[in-house]
Write a protein that holds these residues in place. Structure first.
Motif, short mmCIF file in Angstrom:
data_model
loop_
_atom_site.label_atom_id
_atom_site.label_comp_id
_atom_site.label_asym_id
_atom_site.label_seq_id
_atom_site.Cartn_x
_atom_site.Cartn_y
_atom_site.Cartn_z
N GLY A 60 44.20 76.91 3.92
CA GLY A 60 44.51 78.31 4.22
C GLY A 60 44.40 78.51 5.72
N ALA A 61 45.50 78.17 6.45
CA ALA A 61 45.44 78.11 7.92
C ALA A 61 45.99 79.37 8.56
CB ALA A 61 46.20 76.88 8.39
N GLY A 62 45.61 80.54 8.05
CA GLY A 62 46.04 81.81 8.65
C GLY A 62 45.06 82.23 9.73
N GLY A 63 44.94 83.55 9.90
CA GLY A 63 44.10 84.08 10.99
C GLY A 63 42.66 83.59 10.94
N CYS A 84 45.91 72.33 4.94
CA CYS A 84 46.77 72.71 3.82
C CYS A 84 47.14 74.18 3.96
CB CYS A 84 46.00 72.50 2.51
SG CYS A 84 46.77 73.29 1.09
N ASP A 85 48.39 74.51 3.74
CA ASP A 85 48.81 75.91 3.70
C ASP A 85 50.09 75.97 2.87
OD1 ASP A 85 47.97 78.54 5.51
OD2 ASP A 85 50.02 78.62 4.74
N LEU A 86 50.40 77.15 2.35
CA LEU A 86 51.59 77.29 1.52
C LEU A 86 52.83 77.68 2.31
CD1 LEU A 86 50.18 79.08 -1.67
CD2 LEU A 86 50.48 76.64 -1.23
N GLY A 123 40.21 79.30 3.77
CA GLY A 123 40.61 80.56 4.43
C GLY A 123 41.83 81.15 3.76
N PRO A 125 43.81 83.70 0.88
CA PRO A 125 43.52 85.02 0.32
C PRO A 125 42.48 84.90 -0.80
CG PRO A 125 45.88 84.72 0.60
CD PRO A 125 45.25 83.39 0.87
N ASP A 126 41.86 86.05 -1.13
CA ASP A 126 40.68 86.06 -2.00
C ASP A 126 40.92 85.46 -3.39
OD1 ASP A 126 39.93 87.52 0.20
OD2 ASP A 126 39.89 89.45 -0.83
N ILE A 132 39.54 77.02 -5.73
CA ILE A 132 39.51 75.93 -4.74
C ILE A 132 38.05 75.52 -4.46
CG2 ILE A 132 40.21 75.19 -2.42
CD1 ILE A 132 42.57 77.13 -2.59
N GLY A 173 31.40 82.88 4.05
CA GLY A 173 31.65 83.16 5.47
C GLY A 173 31.38 84.55 6.00
N GLN A 175 29.70 85.79 8.55
CA GLN A 175 29.02 85.15 9.68
C GLN A 175 27.89 85.96 10.30
OE1 GLN A 175 31.93 86.69 9.38
NE2 GLN A 175 33.30 86.12 11.03
N PHE A 245 53.02 88.20 0.06
CA PHE A 245 52.48 86.96 0.61
C PHE A 245 51.81 87.20 1.98
CE2 PHE A 245 52.58 82.85 2.75
CZ PHE A 245 52.04 82.03 1.77
N ASP A 261 37.04 93.37 1.68
CA ASP A 261 37.35 92.92 3.03
C ASP A 261 36.24 93.31 4.01
OD1 ASP A 261 39.50 91.50 4.34
OD2 ASP A 261 39.67 93.25 5.63
N HIS A 265 30.78 92.55 4.25
CA HIS A 265 30.03 92.12 5.45
C HIS A 265 28.72 92.90 5.54
CE1 HIS A 265 32.61 89.33 7.56
NE2 HIS A 265 33.66 90.13 7.42
N1 LIG Z 1 34.61 86.38 7.98
C1 LIG Z 1 35.45 87.22 8.57
O1 LIG Z 1 35.14 87.91 9.52
C2 LIG Z 1 36.85 87.30 8.05
C3 LIG Z 1 37.86 87.90 8.83
C4 LIG Z 1 39.15 87.93 8.33
C5 LIG Z 1 39.43 87.38 7.09
N2 LIG Z 1 38.44 86.82 6.34
C6 LIG Z 1 38.75 86.24 5.03
O2 LIG Z 1 39.51 85.07 5.25
C7 LIG Z 1 40.48 84.90 4.22
C8 LIG Z 1 41.87 84.80 4.84
O3 LIG Z 1 42.18 85.98 5.55
P1 LIG Z 1 43.24 85.96 6.76
O4 LIG Z 1 43.14 87.24 7.47
O5 LIG Z 1 43.05 84.71 7.54
O6 LIG Z 1 44.62 85.89 5.94
P2 LIG Z 1 45.97 85.19 6.40
O7 LIG Z 1 47.06 85.75 5.56
O8 LIG Z 1 46.11 85.26 7.88
O9 LIG Z 1 45.76 83.66 6.02
C9 LIG Z 1 45.76 83.18 4.70
C10 LIG Z 1 46.49 81.84 4.70
O10 LIG Z 1 46.30 81.21 3.44
C11 LIG Z 1 47.54 80.60 3.04
N3 LIG Z 1 47.48 80.44 1.58
C12 LIG Z 1 47.67 81.36 0.60
N4 LIG Z 1 47.42 80.81 -0.61
C13 LIG Z 1 47.09 79.51 -0.40
C14 LIG Z 1 46.76 78.43 -1.24
N5 LIG Z 1 46.69 78.57 -2.57
N6 LIG Z 1 46.53 77.21 -0.68
C15 LIG Z 1 46.60 77.04 0.66
N7 LIG Z 1 46.90 78.04 1.52
C16 LIG Z 1 47.14 79.26 1.00
C17 LIG Z 1 48.60 81.55 3.58
O11 LIG Z 1 49.83 80.92 3.77
C18 LIG Z 1 47.98 82.00 4.92
O12 LIG Z 1 48.39 81.16 6.00
C19 LIG Z 1 40.32 86.12 3.31
O13 LIG Z 1 39.54 85.78 2.18
C20 LIG Z 1 39.59 87.12 4.16
O14 LIG Z 1 38.81 88.03 3.42
C21 LIG Z 1 37.18 86.77 6.81
#
Ligand SMILES: NC(=O)c1ccc[n+]([C@@H]2O[C@H](COP(=O)([O-])OP(=O)(O)OC[C@H]3O[C@@H](n4cnc5c(N)ncnc54)[C@H](O)[C@@H]3O)[C@@H](O)[C@H]2O)c1
Length: 456
Positions: A60-63, A84-86, A123, A125-126, A132, A173, A175, A245, A261, A265
């Motif tokens: 899950g290589a998003g934000g 890994c990412d989708l 990382g 979505p929830d 995983i 996480g 933090q 998505f 979300d 925290h």
């Molecule tokens: N700790 C923090 O401060 C904090 C801050 C932001 C987000 N989060 C959490 O981090 C997680 C991700 O949030 P985000 O903002 O990075 O979202 P995001 O949409 O930026 O990233 C999610 C990534 O997961 C990928 N994805 C979706 N399903 C997948 C799967 N089955 N296998 C592999 N990859 C998959 C998506 O393509 C996307 O790149 C959430 O659970 C969110 O609650 C935590």
């Protein structure tokens, strides 16, 4: 052996505020450990040998997954080997950022099958956290899973079971719980700095489009670049929908709304600071007031929570609020209020305000008070509270670093993490029940010790 040269936590409790308080507030929370002689911070960030090398992968290589990875890469002896990412775009970005030799895949099972990977950061979505996490621990991987630990209230026990059965390190996480600010607040509360706790509150105000989950959608988003079938394989099947998505937080199949979300925290921090297992009664109100963009979750939400008396804290109330339609400058805070004062807590600062009174010998004041029905012979007058600010020392690497370091250190030392599966579930549960209360228009009852929903 290479000595890690991180700054000590010693300097944290520099008192930057006004005159000395009457109670001992402590100028150094990080007392020497009786065995190692190290301050807490140095003890956590211990040295690394070649044998302590840890390979990890990101799923899950998003934000946030990317941000967690950057944090992990600051820790000595830790290497990213796979992602890994989708979505193709995320995999391409990962190679650009972390090197062309990175193994990339759309199937997390390919990551779990690799014997050279010791740990994974999740990382996604929830709605993918539970599955995983469990698969990863059973495949022998240590897991750092983003908050909220799970997507639905019934999903927590299976994660706790997998952690127990496999003995793998599992960190959720949120933090903030590893931050100096939370640690200082815990020490201050225990020392009686705000008297008896009776109330806590947290608040988020937002307005900007991205801040309220209207994320940009990449121009190349399509069923060719996104593995949509896998994305929805554990929830309702639907035709490809780029909003579902890339803006997943707005939909209940994938996200957990403001509660999962943001509220989560504050539950984590509050439970760390007070030692609480969680509230007994949960009630939410709110509505969709402005962002009529097809989202299924409210954009204004209020949650109230009753914490019963426990062996570690008195009974108190919690109020959490979130407003995504806030036209003011926006603010976020966590405040604990007690009989003698209050504190505002962030990850690197605690601002303590304490009641001040003085005995008045002013006959006019005494007479006025007597006329108002006050029979107390000692005339006490309230003054504006004194304020004391505790700041983390310069160079402090922050809560995210400490939390990640806590995870890798637990792997190396076979030690404990701050936010294990039980802690993570106790933080996620009231947030998820807040959603249940909102959508079903009923108060929810929870047994925080046994971790079960109580039927009313
Ligand atoms: N700790 C923090 O401060 C904090 C801050 C932001 C987000 N989060 C959490 O981090 C997680 C991700 O949030 P985000 O903002 O990075 O979202 P995001 O949409 O930026 O990233 C999610 C990534 O997961 C990928 N994805 C979706 N399903 C997948 C799967 N089955 N296998 C592999 N990859 C998959 C998506 O393509 C996307 O790149 C959430 O659970 C969110 O609650 C935590």
């Amino acid at each position: 052996m290479k000595e890690n040269s991180e700054p000590s936590r010693r300097g944290f409790l520099k008192k930057l505020g006004t005159a000395g308080a009457a109670v001992a507030l402590g100028s150094n929370v990080f007392a020497r450990d009786s065995k190692s002689g190290l301050f807490t911070y140095l003890k956590r960030a211990n040295s690394v040998s070649a044998n302590d090398h840890i390979n990890f992968a990101l799923i899950g290589a998003g934000g946030q997954g990317s941000s967690d990875t950057q944090t992990a890469l600051q820790i000595p002896g830790v290497k990213l080997v796979a992602v890994c990412d989708l979505y193709d775009g995320r995999l391409a970005d990962a190679k650009k950022r972390w090197g062309n030799d990175l193994f990339t895949t759309k199937s997390y099972k390919e990551i779990l099958n690799r014997p050279d990977i010791d740990a994974v950061i999740i990382g996604t979505p929830d709605h993918w956290h539970q599955q995983i996490s469990i698969d990863a621990m059973h495949a022998g991987k240590h897991v750092y899973c983003e908050k909220p630990m799970v997507h639905g209230i019934t999903e927590g026990p299976a994660v706790i079971k997998a952690q127990k059965e496999t003995g793998k390190v599992f960190q959720v996480g949120s933090q903030g719980v590893s931050s100096l600010g939370n640690e200082k607040a815990k020490e201050l509360l225990a020392s009686g700095a705000i008297g008896q706790l009776n109330y806590a509150e947290g608040f988020w105000a937002r307005r900007g489009a991205v801040e309220v989950w209207e994320y940009p959608i990449p121009a190349d988003a399509s069923p060719q670049t996104v593995d949509w079938d896998t994305y929805v394989s554990n929830t309702h099947k639907r035709p490809f929908d780029e909003k579902r998505f890339f803006r997943w937080r707005n939909y209940v199949d994938y996200g957990t709304g403001m509660c999962g979300d943001l509220f989560v925290h504050l539950f984590s921090s509050l439970h760390f600071i007070t030692g609480s297992y969680g509230p007994e009664k949960i009630y939410a109100a709110g509505g969709l007031r402005f962002w009529n963009d097809g989202r299924e979750v409210p954009d204004v939400l209020l949650g109230t929570f009753d914490y019963g008396k426990s062996v570690v804290h008195p009974a108190f109330n919690l109020s959490l609020r979130c407003n995504f339609v806030d036209g003011t400058s926006g603010t976020t805070y966590l405040r604990l209020v007690g009989s003698e004062g209050a504190m505002d807590i962030t990850w690197d600062q605690v601002v303590l305000k304490r009641n001040k009174t003085f005995e008045s010998d002013d006959p006019f004041y005494a007479e006025k008070m007597r006329n108002a029905g006050d029979t107390n012979p000692v005339r006490k007058k309230m003054l504006p509270p004194e304020q004391i600010t505790f700041d983390a020392e310069k160079g402090y690497l922050g809560g995210p670093y400490d939390h990640m370091n806590n995870f890798f250190n637990a792997i190396r030392t076979n030690g404990k993490v701050t936010e294990d599966a039980i802690f993570g579930y106790r933080a996620a549960a009231p947030a998820l029940l807040c959603n249940d209360s909102y959508f079903n228009n009923v108060p929810m009852h929870w047994d925080p010790e046994k971790m079960v929903v109580v039927k009313s």
